[in-house]
Motif scaffolding. Structure first.
Motif, PDB file in Angstrom:
ATOM      1  N   SER A 421       0.870  -1.182   0.000  1.00 32.20           N
ATOM      2  CA  SER A 421       0.000   0.000   0.000  1.00 32.20           C
ATOM      3  C   SER A 421       0.899   1.222   0.000  1.00 32.20           C
ATOM      4  O   SER A 421       1.788   1.330   0.851  1.00 32.20           O
ATOM      5  CB  SER A 421      -0.865   0.042   1.262  1.00 32.20           C
ATOM      6  OG  SER A 421      -1.929  -0.862   1.178  1.00 32.20           O
ATOM      7  N   ILE A 422       0.698   2.104  -0.951  1.00 30.89           N
ATOM      8  CA  ILE A 422       1.448   3.356  -0.959  1.00 30.89           C
ATOM      9  C   ILE A 422       0.544   4.481  -1.438  1.00 30.89           C
ATOM     10  O   ILE A 422      -0.444   4.245  -2.124  1.00 30.89           O
ATOM     11  CB  ILE A 422       2.720   3.299  -1.838  1.00 30.89           C
ATOM     12  CG1 ILE A 422       2.537   2.385  -3.062  1.00 30.89           C
ATOM     13  CG2 ILE A 422       3.931   2.873  -1.052  1.00 30.89           C
ATOM     14  CD1 ILE A 422       3.808   2.223  -3.881  1.00 30.89           C
ATOM     15  N   HIS A 460      -4.891  -2.547  -7.426  1.00 33.21           N
ATOM     16  CA  HIS A 460      -6.198  -1.994  -7.105  1.00 33.21           C
ATOM     17  C   HIS A 460      -6.037  -0.512  -6.776  1.00 33.21           C
ATOM     18  O   HIS A 460      -5.763  -0.160  -5.627  1.00 33.21           O
ATOM     19  CB  HIS A 460      -6.797  -2.739  -5.914  1.00 33.21           C
ATOM     20  CG  HIS A 460      -6.575  -4.225  -5.943  1.00 33.21           C
ATOM     21  ND1 HIS A 460      -7.175  -5.033  -6.878  1.00 33.21           N
ATOM     22  CD2 HIS A 460      -5.813  -5.045  -5.176  1.00 33.21           C
ATOM     23  CE1 HIS A 460      -6.805  -6.300  -6.660  1.00 33.21           C
ATOM     24  NE2 HIS A 460      -5.974  -6.327  -5.640  1.00 33.21           N
ATOM     25  N   ASP A 463      -7.873   1.026  -3.847  1.00 32.73           N
ATOM     26  CA  ASP A 463      -7.455   0.720  -2.486  1.00 32.73           C
ATOM     27  C   ASP A 463      -6.043   1.196  -2.190  1.00 32.73           C
ATOM     28  O   ASP A 463      -5.508   0.916  -1.119  1.00 32.73           O
ATOM     29  CB  ASP A 463      -7.486  -0.802  -2.233  1.00 32.73           C
ATOM     30  CG  ASP A 463      -8.707  -1.469  -2.822  1.00 32.73           C
ATOM     31  OD1 ASP A 463      -9.752  -0.802  -2.892  1.00 32.73           O
ATOM     32  OD2 ASP A 463      -8.615  -2.642  -3.204  1.00 32.73           O
ATOM     33  N   ASN A 465      -3.430   0.034  -3.550  1.00 29.04           N
ATOM     34  CA  ASN A 465      -2.715  -1.243  -3.412  1.00 29.04           C
ATOM     35  C   ASN A 465      -2.031  -1.633  -4.711  1.00 29.04           C
ATOM     36  O   ASN A 465      -2.664  -1.961  -5.696  1.00 29.04           O
ATOM     37  CB  ASN A 465      -3.739  -2.308  -2.992  1.00 29.04           C
ATOM     38  CG  ASN A 465      -3.183  -3.695  -2.769  1.00 29.04           C
ATOM     39  OD1 ASN A 465      -3.939  -4.624  -2.547  1.00 29.04           O
ATOM     40  ND2 ASN A 465      -1.875  -3.866  -2.835  1.00 29.04           N
ATOM     41  N   SER A 497       2.406   0.279   3.471  1.00 29.69           N
ATOM     42  CA  SER A 497       2.386  -1.036   4.102  1.00 29.69           C
ATOM     43  C   SER A 497       3.133  -2.017   3.220  1.00 29.69           C
ATOM     44  O   SER A 497       2.912  -2.056   2.007  1.00 29.69           O
ATOM     45  CB  SER A 497       0.955  -1.525   4.291  1.00 29.69           C
ATOM     46  OG  SER A 497       0.974  -2.900   4.656  1.00 29.69           O
ATOM     47  N   ALA A 500      -0.175  -5.209   1.757  1.00 32.39           N
ATOM     48  CA  ALA A 500      -1.518  -4.635   1.716  1.00 32.39           C
ATOM     49  C   ALA A 500      -2.559  -5.705   1.942  1.00 32.39           C
ATOM     50  O   ALA A 500      -3.470  -5.540   2.747  1.00 32.39           O
ATOM     51  CB  ALA A 500      -1.761  -3.952   0.373  1.00 32.39           C
ATOM     52  N   GLU A 501      -2.420  -6.839   1.228  1.00 32.55           N
ATOM     53  CA  GLU A 501      -3.458  -7.858   1.348  1.00 32.55           C
ATOM     54  C   GLU A 501      -2.920  -9.282   1.416  1.00 32.55           C
ATOM     55  O   GLU A 501      -3.638 -10.180   1.831  1.00 32.55           O
ATOM     56  CB  GLU A 501      -4.475  -7.727   0.196  1.00 32.55           C
ATOM     57  CG  GLU A 501      -3.880  -7.869  -1.186  1.00 32.55           C
ATOM     58  CD  GLU A 501      -4.928  -7.770  -2.305  1.00 32.55           C
ATOM     59  OE1 GLU A 501      -6.068  -7.393  -2.006  1.00 32.55           O
ATOM     60  OE2 GLU A 501      -4.582  -8.065  -3.463  1.00 32.55           O
TER      61      GLU A 501
END
Lengths: 543, 543
Positions: A421-422, A460, A463, A465, A497, A500-501
């Motif tokens: 995640s950025i 995504h 998101d 992501n 993060s 992210a997922e």
């Protein structure tokens, strides 16, 4: 004949209106090529193919050897242990055959491999409880396993851990068509749950490429995100309850069928995303969404990531409540899919970025009108360079292939996968920086001499992501050293993060400090100690 | 002139179409009466009035006396303690004046009252940390307090606990209009946050009657549900991160601005809904929704709860992605609002049930068309008996008054409030059963001799959440004994929740076993011990 939005644009300017019928795609070109892989898992009639498992011609090196891991102070399996498990499980519930064990020991990327000699397949929560109680007493390490489609090595053993497969716990327990609440065993395959729901006019609030193989219990245990989080939100919101077995065999009965319940700490949340390190999820209660009556998809070509961001901003405003997916793919990702399939490309010509937009709503005319107006605006303002809109279900499926086949097609010779995640603006800067770094070191390029093929990005947008992938011709430690901890440091600098997922699993266990401060890590360790003091649940992983 | 849907129906059958313009309400009749109460809290320009606080002419009995509670083994406040707090807090951060202390000691229902002699109002998270570190060392009990609008006595002291008010931590820290992520101090008033967001084209994903007074930190600490959970989901899904101070002063820094982050246990979830018993939330990061471009509301009269359920099922199907609220109110609730206001009733005639439906979408024409078609169908099929549609913002606000004024208007002489989740079909059966039980005991009726006025039901049908209220002429222990544990037993039998959204607080501490099994309660107690071993945080409450 296919008429692209690109060609339609000049007419649009004359007529000031692009009719939906002109935004078409040639269905005859866009057929899904036959899969060259041996597939396992139930994906009959799937909109999304299951992740393809190649026949296990190549075996990964043992994880413990690749990563120089030391075995923990756990008990060794004895014949007495096996006799006990045989006494409490049905006949097909104890797997010891070496060949049969293989698929449980290796992850689907063939990157991680353990050497478990025992797989247990309980049928009931009580059996899971009996197993864990016994293992806890004997300090036998265990690995819970769902569909084994994870991407961080979390679902396979590192040494000789006992694998507890949820595959035989695969019943739907109940569904209430008034509230949309589904209760099902952890081992139900996501696609089976979704197919069941569709017959009732609902959908599962999660969708991902591995749906034909992954289990809903595994989805919850790893807090899977997937393709429609943008619309249906996180599992932390949609999971209403769950049943889990703790390390000592205690059964946590939290299988609530209520949308709201503010009585006590929301314990289920701890199990969502804890990757089987606090307990084994055996059943899930989840709020499902009504099946959309109208689904549209558009596939767009764009000249820059700035244009992608503009398109996203406008989609949120204009498509708003019907926007159900906003996926972005770079040129490399699409070129590699094109190379390994016979699929006709949705757009002529090449673009630096592609976007797949999906809308889901309850009124086809309204949705068509919104999408048409939105696309017209983008064309008028030259935000997009080209695009097509699916005219029927087949075309829609075909457009999705260009997003969903990426993970599989990138994995031909191995792949380094990062799921981060950025902040939106920086998203593809990471992809460029990695490419530059690999180029500088002379490890990436078009010919066989280079171990890495390219730095590839997709993900995504809605998101924040990004999936950063470095597809390989062969695994090479030099490439890995260039990537790690470089990628994690890069992400940490922008407060992103590092997962992210996909989760932490084995792959990111040692990197959590790039996303969490020391205090948070200590709190996480305190919880682990509270719930699993002997650390028998999924050891060598997570934290 | 006002034309009700009821009258429009015969024309509709002739013309086969009810035009939106005919579904109107007489705006001149539906004006909000001037409030007879002294109000506190910021509710200037509010769509929803703040909960009205009557001047404290009547004081509640001390909670410890009413409920025969014993003080725990906590430290007694000394002048040395006060000197310390004065040394770390700004001048207005230490409240000791007896009159000033009153509003912090008593809840807004005037049902619970403590006798704290000290309120602390820190400005920063570091100050909260210093306070708790000190209190933990000295074993001084504390009560975190937000807007003090809770309904279960959770936010006021029982004895002499130190009140830690978050009111002076009221800054918005950041907002990102691309992602919709807001970061704000815990003490920001919900309505202020929402007003700020509306200027940026967004809304807070939570709305409730007390918005003019309640704090977003308190909303998160109590996992508030409110009026639009149906659309925007639970705070467990929309809160992305938070900062909290643990009992020993440790600061948990989890103020993530990422939509997705799967690195480690999702610790923030523990604080959501734990009512200040695990830590004090000092800041929140939350995903906000785009401000809808079109909002519609319809107010319907129905002959039975079966018709309400039918209407709900059809609303989910036909209004689907634009449905943002579905509230049901019984005749008693509306009669009481009518009695205590000069508001003109939206519908002529009386109906056993009323439904308020709201839609929120991005295209007014589309939403109007969907709503119109939906209402036409209901009329044609005689599912609804009468109805009006708001034609403008003023009418919309007025319709909402009929839902939002209920809690306040029911509270004139005191009220027993139950907030339960039960299966939809059984929802109003509980209201009837309570009425019958009170009648049988001769404590409910229309004249002054009866302590109870009626059994009243209203709530969020979309969430399966009923608010059962018994408005009183005066508090009477006999009524309470008839209600408790009767209501909890009733709810437990249908596997409901004894607290859907209000929480446990002091009121329901002793009833959690009606919704949670012994194992779950033990796990909850284990967590409490881990996070707050000296039990200084919000004692006498929760579990």
């Amino acid at each position: 004949m296919r008429t692209s939005l690109g060609r339609a644009i000049s007419r649009a300017r004359i007529s000031s209106r692009v009719s939906a019928s002109r935004l078409s795609i040639n269905a005859s070109r866009a057929v899904l090529a036959s899969q060259p892989f041996t597939e396992i898992g139930n994906n009959a009639g799937s909109r999304t193919p299951a992740i393809s498992y190649r026949a296990y011609s190549k075996q990964a090196k043992l994880t413990k050897d690749t990563y120089h891991t030391e075995r923990g102070d756990y008990g060794q399996l004895t014949s007495e242990d096996i006799a006990y498990f045989k006494s409490i499980l049905p006949e097909n519930g104890v797997v010891q055959d070496k060949t049969d064990l293989e698929i449980y020991n290796q992850d689907w990327m063939r990157k991680y491999r353990g050497s478990s000699e025992l797989v247990l397949k309980p049928k009931t929560t009580e059996q899971v409880s009996q197993i864990l109680k016994y293992c806890n007493e004997k300090k036998l390490a265990v690995v819970p396993q769902g569909g084994n489609t994870g991407l961080v090595g979390g679902s396979v053993p590192v040494f000789d851990e006992v694998v507890i497969s949820l595959a035989n716990m695969n019943q739907i327990q109940s569904f209430d068509p008034v509230t949309g609440i589904l209760v099902a065993d952890a081992g139900v395959i996501l696609e089976n749950a979704d197919n069941f729901l569709r017959e009732q006019g609902f959908i599962f609030p999660l969708d991902l490429g591995a749906k034909g193989s992954c289990h809903i219990g595994g989805n919850v245990a790893t807090n899977a995100g997937g393709l429609r989080l943008l619309r249906y939100g996180s599992l932390h919101g949609s999971v209403l309850g769950l049943q889990a077995v703790l390390a000592d065999g205690t059964i946590y009965n939290g299988l609530s069928k209520l949308r709201k319940d503010n009585t006590g700490y929301d314990l289920k949340q701890l199990f969502i995303g804890s990757e089987g390190t606090l307990g084994i999820i055996t059943a899930v209660s989840i709020l499902c969404a009504p099946k959309p009556l109208a689904v549209n998809a558009a596939f767009l070509g764009l000249d820059s990531f700035e244009q992608v961001q503009k398109t996203f901003g406008r989609a949120k405003g204009e498509l708003s409540e019907i926007l159900s997916a906003f996926e972005c793919m770079d040129a490399n990702s699409q070129n590699i899919v094109a190379k390994y399939t016979d699929l006709a490309r949705p757009l002529e010509g090449s673009h630096p970025f592609y976007v797949l937009i999906e809308t889901s709503g309850s009124n086809k005319d309204h949705d068509d009108a919104k999408l048409e107006k939105f696309l017209e605006g983008l064309l008028e303002d030259e935000v997009i360079a080209d695009g097509v809109v699916a005219q029927d279900e087949t075309q829609l499926k075909n457009l999705w292939q260009w997003r969903e086949l990426i993970p599989e097609k990138l994995g031909h010779g191995g792949v380094y996968k990062y799921d981060v995640s950025i902040p939106l603006a920086d998203m593809f800067k990471l992809v460029d920086d990695v490419q530059a770094r690999l180029e500088e070191a002379g490890v990436v390029g078009d010919s066989e001499e280079f171990p890495a093929i390219a730095s590839v990005g997709y993900g995504h947008i809605g998101d924040g992501n990004l999936h950063l992938n470095v597809p390989l011709r062969r695994y090479d430690e030099k490439v890995e050293k260039l990537l790690e901890p470089f990628v994690y440091e890069w992400v940490s600098k922008v407060n992103g993060s590092i997962s992210a997922e996909h989760g932490l699993g084995f792959a990111k266990k040692n990197y959590i400090q790039y996303s969490k401060d020391a205090g948070s890590i200590e709190l996480i360790r305190d919880l682990k100690k509270l719930y699993d003091p002997k650390a028998i649940l999924n050891p060598y992983k997570y934290v």
